[in-house]
Structures are given as C-alpha cells and as structure tokens.
Design an enzyme around this catalytic site. Structure first.
Site, PDB file in Angstrom:
ATOM      1  N   SER A   1       8.312  -4.973   6.190  1.00  0.00           N
ATOM      2  CA  SER A   1       8.080  -6.052   7.165  1.00  0.00           C
ATOM      3  C   SER A   1       8.993  -7.243   6.956  1.00  0.00           C
ATOM      4  O   SER A   1       8.544  -8.359   6.679  1.00  0.00           O
ATOM      5  CB  SER A   1       6.620  -6.486   7.083  1.00  0.00           C
ATOM      6  OG  SER A   1       5.804  -5.352   7.116  1.00  0.00           O
TER       7      SER A   1
ATOM      8  N   ARG B   1       0.828  -1.212   0.000  1.00  0.00           N
ATOM      9  CA  ARG B   1       0.000   0.000   0.000  1.00  0.00           C
ATOM     10  C   ARG B   1       0.851   1.246   0.000  1.00  0.00           C
ATOM     11  O   ARG B   1       1.936   1.266   0.588  1.00  0.00           O
ATOM     12  CB  ARG B   1      -0.815   0.062   1.297  1.00  0.00           C
ATOM     13  CG  ARG B   1      -2.059  -0.748   1.285  1.00  0.00           C
ATOM     14  CD  ARG B   1      -2.942  -0.339   2.468  1.00  0.00           C
ATOM     15  NE  ARG B   1      -3.643  -1.505   2.944  1.00  0.00           N
ATOM     16  CZ  ARG B   1      -3.246  -2.245   3.963  1.00  0.00           C
ATOM     17  NH1 ARG B   1      -2.181  -1.911   4.651  1.00  0.00           N
ATOM     18  NH2 ARG B   1      -3.926  -3.303   4.305  1.00  0.00           N
TER      19      ARG B   1
ATOM     20  N   ASP C   1       6.514  -3.945  10.517  1.00  0.00           N
ATOM     21  CA  ASP C   1       5.052  -3.887  10.686  1.00  0.00           C
ATOM     22  C   ASP C   1       4.605  -4.078  12.126  1.00  0.00           C
ATOM     23  O   ASP C   1       3.601  -3.505  12.559  1.00  0.00           O
ATOM     24  CB  ASP C   1       4.330  -4.882   9.748  1.00  0.00           C
ATOM     25  CG  ASP C   1       4.844  -6.307   9.876  1.00  0.00           C
ATOM     26  OD1 ASP C   1       5.821  -6.540  10.610  1.00  0.00           O
ATOM     27  OD2 ASP C   1       4.268  -7.203   9.209  1.00  0.00           O
TER      28      ASP C   1
HETATM   29  C1  BG6 Z   1      -0.881  -4.876   8.398  1.00  0.00           C
HETATM   30  C2  BG6 Z   1       0.300  -4.184   7.812  1.00  0.00           C
HETATM   31  O1  BG6 Z   1      -1.061  -4.145   9.540  1.00  0.00           O
HETATM   32  O2  BG6 Z   1      -0.660  -6.201   8.773  1.00  0.00           O
HETATM   33  C3  BG6 Z   1       1.118  -5.069   6.889  1.00  0.00           C
HETATM   34  O3  BG6 Z   1      -0.098  -2.993   7.270  1.00  0.00           O
HETATM   35  C4  BG6 Z   1       1.445  -6.286   7.641  1.00  0.00           C
HETATM   36  O4  BG6 Z   1       2.274  -4.433   6.490  1.00  0.00           O
HETATM   37  C5  BG6 Z   1       0.127  -6.974   7.862  1.00  0.00           C
HETATM   38  O5  BG6 Z   1       2.419  -7.067   7.059  1.00  0.00           O
HETATM   39  C6  BG6 Z   1       0.217  -8.355   8.327  1.00  0.00           C
HETATM   40  O6  BG6 Z   1      -0.858  -8.942   7.788  1.00  0.00           O
HETATM   41  P1  BG6 Z   1      -0.921  -9.797   6.473  1.00  0.00           P
HETATM   42  O7  BG6 Z   1      -1.969 -10.776   6.795  1.00  0.00           O
HETATM   43  O8  BG6 Z   1      -1.320  -8.867   5.396  1.00  0.00           O
HETATM   44  O9  BG6 Z   1       0.418 -10.396   6.297  1.00  0.00           O
HETATM   45  C1  GLC Z   2       8.174 -11.977   8.807  1.00  0.00           C
HETATM   46  C2  GLC Z   2       9.168 -10.844   8.787  1.00  0.00           C
HETATM   47  C3  GLC Z   2       8.905  -9.917   9.914  1.00  0.00           C
HETATM   48  C4  GLC Z   2       7.485  -9.466   9.914  1.00  0.00           C
HETATM   49  C5  GLC Z   2       6.579 -10.643   9.943  1.00  0.00           C
HETATM   50  C6  GLC Z   2       5.133 -10.260   9.911  1.00  0.00           C
HETATM   51  O1  GLC Z   2       8.416 -12.732   9.919  1.00  0.00           O
HETATM   52  O2  GLC Z   2      10.472 -11.362   8.854  1.00  0.00           O
HETATM   53  O3  GLC Z   2       9.766  -8.800   9.832  1.00  0.00           O
HETATM   54  O4  GLC Z   2       7.242  -8.639  11.009  1.00  0.00           O
HETATM   55  O5  GLC Z   2       6.870 -11.473   8.868  1.00  0.00           O
HETATM   56  O6  GLC Z   2       4.783  -9.621   8.751  1.00  0.00           O
END
Ligand code: BG6
Ligand code: GLC
Ligand code: GLC
Length: 924
Positions: A610, A549, A664
């Site tokens: 993340s 996003r 994240d």
């Molecule tokens: C959201 C974040 O809060 O949660 C993302 O904006 C994050 O960056 C995500 O990785 C985790 O959820 P998913 O299910 O989209 O991996």
């Molecule tokens: C993976 C990434 C980590 C992140 C998590 C959740 O474990 O290594 O940085 O926080 O996924 O998205």
C-alpha cells in the site's frame, strides 16, 4: 383581606371600624390565646417528619422522578465549583426578586486577592405594584431603565460592561446564561414571562433602552449568589440559605446524582426550591387555619405552601391574621379592629422584627400598633409579642428542618459520617429578625447532631457571589470565542468543498495525460473485476496498513475462505534498511507456511503493497516514495517484486511465485467487486488515504490500447503537494507536516487519515492551552509528547453512546486532568478535525464519481465504492458524513458504500486468481 377566623363560621363579621360592643366576651381569653398560639407549635417529631419527607422529595427529584404533589424542584444551576477567590474584574449586578418589591443594581469589584474586598456601590429602586403585576416587557424595561439610571449616576467604567443577573424565582437553566422561568413566586405575576428565557428578555430590554452596551453574562438564583459570595474560610461553604421575602437553599451536589445532567463528574450547585414543598402528609399537621387563609388570598393559591410559612413576605401577614382573629374574639384591643389591621399587607416583616426586639421595648410595640389605628393596653402589647414570637419561631424551626434535610443529603452524597460545612445565610429575615438565626441554629443542632455547621452571613447581600459567577461565565464565554476562532478554518463551506472537487478533477486529468500534477494517477494493470469463475489456493501479503498480514486465500465454488495471521513490523524495521524489511517479510511468510502445513508448496502470491508504485505490469511495481511512516532505505526507485524475490532467494529454502502487486485500494475494490459487480471505486481511509477507480483506457497515457478499462491508483494522498490546497491548510496542518518524516508530501492525506488526525488534535489542544482556554492554561507534560493522542481516541470520544463523563475518563487515562468544560472543548476539537477530514474525503469521491459519469456520457451514474480503513470503520460519523458530502457535490451520481470485510489481502488474491485464469486461457 376579609379574614373569617381560624375556626370558621363567622362570615360577614368585622367590617373595618365597626363598633365591637355587640360581640360576646370570651369566657377565658387566656385559653383562647393559648389555643391560638398552640396552633403554631411544632413538635420535634413533626420537624423530623418534615425533614425526612423533604429529603425523600429531594432525592426523588434528583433521580428525575416526577412527584404527584408539588414538591421540591432540585434545579441544576451550571455553577460547578465553589469560588477559588482568584476571580477578578468589575461587574454590574442586577438583583430582581430577592428583596420583594425592590430591585437593586450593584457595581462589584473583585480584586482576585483572597480577603481583600472593595465596597460595592449599589442603588435600590422600588418596583411599582402595577409593574409587578403588569406585562413582562414592562418589568424588563423597568429593569433596563434602572440600570441606565445607575450607570448615569455613578462614575464607573463604561467599557465592556458585564452583567450578572440575580433572578430569584424557580427557573430551568440550560446554561450559565440561559434560564427559563417556571413560575412566578413572592408577589410577582407579570404576563408573558413564564416559559421564557429571562436572560433574553433582559437583553432585549437593554437593547430597547439603547443607552449602554451591557452584556448579560450569567443568571443566578439568590441562594447561589449567597453561597458563592461567601469568603473562603476554614471549611468549605457548600450551602447557600436565603430567607428573604421567600425562602430557598442551594448546595453542592455530586453531579452523578443529578439525573437531569449528562455530566456525572464533579459537583454542581443545585437550587432546591424548597418553597414549593407542600407534601400534605408532612405539612398537613402543622398548617394552621391562618396558613390556609393566607394561601387562599395570595396571588398563587396552592403554590409555595412551605415558603408561605417561612418567607419574610408572609410572616407579617400571618401575624396580622392572628391579631384580627384574636381581636374579633375579644382577646385583644378590647375586641376592636381597625381599617389598617383589616387590610392585607399592613404588618410587614420589619414590624414583626421590631416588636420582637427586646432592645426596642414595649414602647415600640405600642407605637406600631397605634400606627395601625389600634389602642393597645399593656397586656395587648405583650400578647402581640407572643404572637410574633410564635409565628417566627415556627418559621425558624421549619427552616431548620429543611436545612437539616439538605445537610443529610450532603452527608449522604459525600458518604461522610460526620459533616463539617459552612452555610452562607442571606436575606432580610436573617438581617432583621433578632432571634431567627439563633432558633434556626439550635434546631439544626437538635435535628442534625452529627453535622458541624457554621453559619456565615452573606457578603453584600449575595451581590459579590453573583459577580463571582459572572466572572467565571465571562471567562468561559471568552474561551468559547477563542475556541470558535481556532476551529473556524476547519469548518469548510460548500463553496470550499466544491473548489476542492474542481481542483481534484483538474489534477486527475493532468495526471492521466502524464502532465505535472500532484495526482500521479498510476495505472495498475488491473483491467477487470472478478467474474466469479476464479478458482484455486493463493498466498497473499498485506503490507502498509495498521497490520502486516500473511494470508492463505482459497477461492472455491462455495466462496472465498481466508486463513491469516498478523505479524508486527517494528518501527526500526519499517525505517531501517530495505534488505532488513524484505527479509523480515519473508521470515513471516516462512513461519506462516510452516504453521499452515504449506511448506514446500509454491502457491501463486498476490502482494498488497500500500504505497505508490509505478507499475509496468501486474507483477512489476517501482516504489516511487514511501508514505505513512515507512522509510526503509534502498527501496525507492526499486521494483518491489524484485526486492521480495531477492529476499526469497536469500532465504533459499522457500519458493514463491509472485504473480501480482496490488495497492490496497485496488485490493479493496476487487474484494468488494467479488460480491457486487458495480463496485468500481476503491477507497481507503485508515493509516493513510487513497482511492482507485476504473478509468477508460483511452484516457490513460502511457498504456497501450484504446478500448476497455484500467484501474487507476490515484495516490490522492499526495493531492495538494503542489501547493494547490494551501488555502485550506491551517497552522496546525503545517506543523504536523513539518514534524513528519516526509515534510511537504502527502498534504491531502495529512488532513484526512488516521495517522495524522490525532496529532492535529493534539496540536490544537496545545494551542488552546497556551491561550488559557484549556487545562486552566497549565501546560501538561503528557500532551507535549508527539503522537500521544491517537486517532482511535477521536472515534471513542465522538461516539454518541458516550456521555461526557466517559470522554473525561478516556482523556484522564491519557494523563490529562480535565474539568467538564475542558472535556466538552476537547470533544468539539475532535469533531471539527474529523468532520473536515470526512468532508474532504467526500469531495474526493465526488470528483471521482463525476469523472466516471462524464467518461461514460451518463445522465446518472450508479456506482459502488469498496471501502476499508480503521478510521472509516471505527469512527461513529465519518462514513455518513462522507456519503452526505458526495450527495451534496455529485447529485447526479448514486453512490453506494460497501465496507470491505476481508481486507485487501483477499483482493490481492483475486487479482492473482484473475491473472492465473487469463494466463491459463492464453496457454490453452
Ligand atoms: C485493509 C488492508 O483493507 O485496509 C490494508 O488490508 C490497508 O492493507 C488497510 O492498508 C487500511 O487500513 P488501516 O487503517 O489498517 O491503514
Ligand atoms: C498511502 C499510500 C497509498 C495507500 C494509502 C492507504 O497514501 O501512499 O498507496 O493506498 O496510503 O493505505
Ligand atoms: C423563592 C424563589 C427562589 C428564591 C427564594 C428566595 O422561593 O422561588 O428561587 O431563591 O424565593 O428568594
């Protein structure tokens, strides 16, 4: 029985043997005879009315509506399909309740080959009257004793004896081997059995008997045994009809019409229990005074009124009552009775059948009547035959009306105009009575002309059918054992979870000290959660979850306002070159800016990235390694902010001011922290899983300063990469790991997060298929495809609001053709896998909370956890199971979970805002 006559008013007359001379001779015995026989005549209109009324009663019971009058029960039997003929093995069958006062033990061999039959061995035992009316335990002990006697007397295999229990009384079944007796019928009245599970009572008795080890695998009604034992023929045999001592039928109903069942796919065999049909409106006109007397004198007055007009236990008695009446009226036997004629039960079905049998001749009638102490003349014998015929004809006609309503029901449920069906028939009335079946057939043809019915006599009195059901039940039971064995390693005990928590504490401490540990415990340079005074417009990027996003975050006095757009990152980009990936990201930003009218502005940018990064400051993060299916080349070991700035430079036209890079977990914690200052833990359970929390700076090696806090990105997904969790890892985890793009890495994440759970489930399903437990052992091509089973299916399948039928629909959409049993097993697999994930995640949160409590020297810690991630949010039970596990493992921490509503992008903007605020402060 002291019968007082159908027209009443003659109480006290007719003591056995009393001379009858004083009785007035009737003026016209033939008229009296006719009047009496007339009572047993049922018109076509009456039969149609009974048929309609019974059908209405059946449909009402199917809908689960209680009827004020005792009606039919429509009991589901847990038999879901008619046999395919491939069932095989040796089975012990115990029949109780079909043959009146006798019990039968059979040894049935199923060869698995259609049309190939092995004659069963069987033995019949007479149940003493005192046992039929005594204590329940005595009856079941008697049954266990008969089993032992049979086994001792027959050279049959003694290993793993599997027994099918044919128990022919109305029962509520809750499984193939669980059945609660509703009420005794047909001359049985043992105490302490009604309301009890008869399978358990039999198992207990077998155990008490102790001589043999017998597993009671299935319980079935005799009608079901009759239907199931029918040799597969040209048309499907979907009705079982029994006229034995009692009468009843079963048939295959569409499961969706049975309100009592959760499952509405496929068919289920329903036992009608029509013996209890007693609708006074419909039966009233055909009930004779003889029926009332018989009912009145029976063990269960008022009950089973329909059965008492048809069942073999009652036909002889009805004949006897009529004969007594006619004798007393002087129509028969010169007005004389005999003690035998006056005693209840002296005329049996077999007598009636013989007296009606034309091949036996009048001489046989004479002999039977003489045995009763009577002296019949020729006309007596003929009249008695007429009485027998009247009683039995009515029985067959009533039975036909009932069968016609079952056929009508079958036709309606199949939505067929014309029905072709085979009806398996069984019971002593069919076997012994010379005309019963013919009258039944003819009447059915009149009442249900549109149905093409063939009648097939049952095999081995239903014993073979019971063995068939037992074979199926035995197979299901062995499947259940295999399922349990497969899932056992996923069911973690408290001790195992406590061990995980302890291991995590140890790894956290080592990681913080900079020692070798699977937990990297990365400092994030976030030292404080927002204080609410942050203001301004910020750009944010959010990369690494389900969606990429770009966001515009406006932090103003009234709160935070977010505008965002989701862009896709094609797999070829995620796994291509780093330059391609970052160019794509910048393209998305440029597109977003244009759409939002922000072109040319250089807003401060926060980057939610993340993945594990070693940060040297807020705006410097070296990617340690990719996770979660990303694998763009040339990025590991590089500063991600530099890679982004490089792409910005390449795109020339844009100017961006990258202020902070944020994991994240941190974004989520910050985002929730804006609302709740107690939010000091961030948790993600989505594509991947991870957590961050506020640690004492003094505990963080490698970052200067001893006071205050710093947020630590634990990167707990990698927990166990040093082998410390191997004791929990199943062969399914190992194969998911091996097939991933990062074998040996992110072992904790691979047991918990959305990217992997579906895949674990898929591999378990494959294994169960190879064991023959699922999909009838047929390997299904679709299931061979990696990642076909998405984690969102787990959330859907486990949703409480879904009935099993919807579970099936979801899986069928996936191309998995499954039965209800399969659907149930798939559900259990999903539950085991997601429960393990939630419990492991809970153990991790417990470790973090406890560490924080100890850090702060508190008796009790109150803390909030900001959580995000599709699995956590979409799964119906995940969140509550995490919370429960935390309560179990960290009882001194009061942990509240806050779901992040705005994603980590908002948090990244807030981190940026805090940084800008602090930077301004230093400039001032
Ligand atoms: C959201 C974040 O809060 O949660 C993302 O904006 C994050 O960056 C995500 O990785 C985790 O959820 P998913 O299910 O989209 O991996
Ligand atoms: C993976 C990434 C980590 C992140 C998590 C959740 O474990 O290594 O940085 O926080 O996924 O998205
Ligand atoms: C009685 C029983 C029923 C059985 C029938 C025939 O009606 O209640 O369960 O099927 O007799 O034996």
């Amino acid at each position: 029985m002291d019968f007082t006559g159908p027209v009443g008013g003659q109480q006290g007359e007719g003591t056995p043997g009393r001379p009858q001379e004083g009785l007035p001779q009737p003026p016209d015995s033939s008229a009296l005879m006719q009047e009496c026989l007339q009572q047993f005549r049922v018109t076509g209109a009456q039969l149609q009315k009974i048929q309609a009324s019974l059908l209405a009663s059946m449909e009402q019971a199917l809908r689960g509506q209680a009827s004020p009058a005792p009606a039919v029960r429509m009991l589901p039997t847990y038999v879901g399909s008619i046999p395919h003929g491939t069932e095989q093995g040796d089975f012990l069958v115990l029949e109780l309740g079909a043959k009146g006062a006798s019990l039968r033990v059979l040894w049935v061999t199923l060869t698995g080959i259609n049309g190939h039959r092995v004659e069963p061995r069987s033995q019949e035992f007479v149940i003493p009257q005192e046992v039929m009316l005594g204590a329940g335990q005595q009856l079941f002990d008697f049954a266990a004793h008969c089993l032992a006697e049979f086994l001792d007397g027959h050279p049959v295999s003694r290993q793993a004896l599997q027994l099918g229990f044919s128990f022919s009384f109305p029962c509520h079944q809750t499984g193939l081997d669980r059945s609660t007796l509703i009420s005794w019928t047909k001359g049985f009245r043992c105490s302490g059995v009604e309301g009890q599970d008869v399978v358990q009572l039999l198992r207990d008795a077998i155990r008490r008997q102790g001589a043999h080890s017998i597993d009671v695998v299935a319980v079935v009604n005799d009608t079901v045994g009759t239907m199931m034992g029918c040799e597969p023929g040209l048309r499907p045999c979907e009705v079982g009809l029994v006229v034995d001592t009692g009468t009843n039928a079963c048939y295959m109903e569409e499961a969706r019409h049975v309100a009592a069942l959760d499952n509405d796919r496929g068919r289920v065999c329903v036992s009608v229990e029509w013996g209890s049909f007693g609708d006074s409106g419909a039966l009233g006109p055909v009930l004779t005074t003889f029926d009332h007397s018989l009912d009145h004198e029976s063990l269960n007055p008022g009950a089973q009124r329909f059965e008492k007009m048809i069942g073999g236990l009652y036909l002889g008695e009805l004949v006897r009552l009529v004969l007594v009446h006619l004798a007393r009226r002087g129509v028969l036997f010169g007005g004389r009775t005999s003690p035998a004629l006056l005693s209840r039960g002296s005329i049996l079905l077999e007598h009636v059948a013989e007296m009606e049998d034309p091949s036996a001749g009048v001489a046989r009638v004479h002999a039977i009547l003489q045995d009763l102490g009577l002296s019949p003349d020729t006309s007596d014998a003929e009249l008695v035959q007429l009485v027998c015929a009247a009683v039995c004809t009515r029985a067959a006609q009533l039975c036909a009306a009932a069968l016609a309503s079952v056929l009508a029901r079958l036709q309606r449920s199949r939505e067929h105009q014309a029905l072709q069906v085979a009806v398996a028939t069984g019971g002593q009335v069919f076997e012994q009575h010379p005309r019963f079946c013919r009258i039944l057939r003819e009447t059915v043809m009149l009442l249900a002309p549109e149905c093409d019915v063939s009648f097939v006599p049952s095999v081995d009195g239903g014993g073979r059918g019971v063995a068939m059901v037992t074979a199926v039940a035995a197979r299901l039971a062995s499947h259940r054992r295999l399922l349990e064995e497969t899932l056992a390693p996923f069911r973690l005990s408290h001790e195992q979870l406590a061990a995980v928590q302890a291991l995590m504490r140890e790894a956290m401490a080592k990681g913080l000290r900079g020692e070798a540990s699977s937990l990297r415990m990365l400092p994030t340079y976030v030292r404080a959660t927002p204080d609410g005074s942050e203001r301004g417009d910020f750009l944010a990027l959010d990369l690494g979850g389900t969606n990429f996003r770009v966001l515009l975050v406006r932090v103003a006095t009234g709160g935070v306002q977010i505008t965002s757009q989701v862009y896709s990152i094609p797999e070829c980009v995620a796994q291509g070159s780093g330059q391609q990936l970052f160019d794509h990201i910048v393209d998305c930003i440029v597109d977003f800016q244009q759409k939002q009218g922000l072109s040319g502005q250089s807003l401060p940018l926060g980057f939610t990235f993340s993945f594990p990064c070693r940060q040297l400051g807020l705006d410097q993060g070296i990617l340690l390694n990719w996770t979660k299916g990303f694998n763009a080349s040339g990025c590991e070991g590089q500063d991600v902010v530099c890679l982004l700035r490089g792409a910005i430079r390449r795109r020339q036209a844009v100017e961006l001011n990258v202020v902070a890079i944020v994991n994240d977990t941190v974004g989520t914690m910050m985002s929730c922290g804006y609302e709740d200052p107690r939010c000091e833990i961030g948790l993600i359970v989505g594509t991947g899983t991870n957590a961050c929390y506020m640690e004492e700076l003094r505990n963080v090696a490698g970052v200067a300063g001893d006071s205050g806090h710093m947020c630590i990105n634990m990167e707990w997904g990698a927990f166990g990469d040093d082998g410390s969790l191997d004791m929990l890892s199943t062969c399914f985890d190992a194969s998911v790991d091996q097939a991933s793009i990062n074998p040996g890495k992110q072992r904790f994440e691979k047991m918990i997060s959305g990217m992997y759970l579906g895949e674990i489930v898929r591999r378990i399903l494959l294994h169960l298929t190879s064991l023959g437990v699922l999909f009838r052992g047929q390997q299904i091509q679709r299931l061979q495809t990696r990642d076909i089973f998405k984690t969102k299916f787990l959330s859907e399948i486990e949703s409480d609001s879904l009935a099993l039928r919807q579970v099936r629909a979801i899986l069928e959409d996936l191309g998995l053709p499954l039965t209800s049993d399969d659907a149930l097993m798939v559900l259990e697999v999903c539950q085991a896998v997601s429960q393990r994930a939630a419990r492991l995640c809970g153990a991790g949160v417990a470790a973090v909370a406890e560490k924080m409590r100890e850090n702060r020297g508190l008796e009790e810690l109150t803390v909030s956890v900001g959580v995000d991630g599709t699995l956590y949010k979409l799964h119906p039970h995940f969140s509550s199971l995490v919370a429960a596990t935390v309560r179990e493992l960290a009882p001194r921490c009061v942990v509240t979970f806050l779901q992040s509503e705005d994603g980590s992008g908002k948090g990244a903007a807030l981190v940026t805002a805090v940084a800008c605020r602090l930077a301004q402060k230093t400039r001032v």
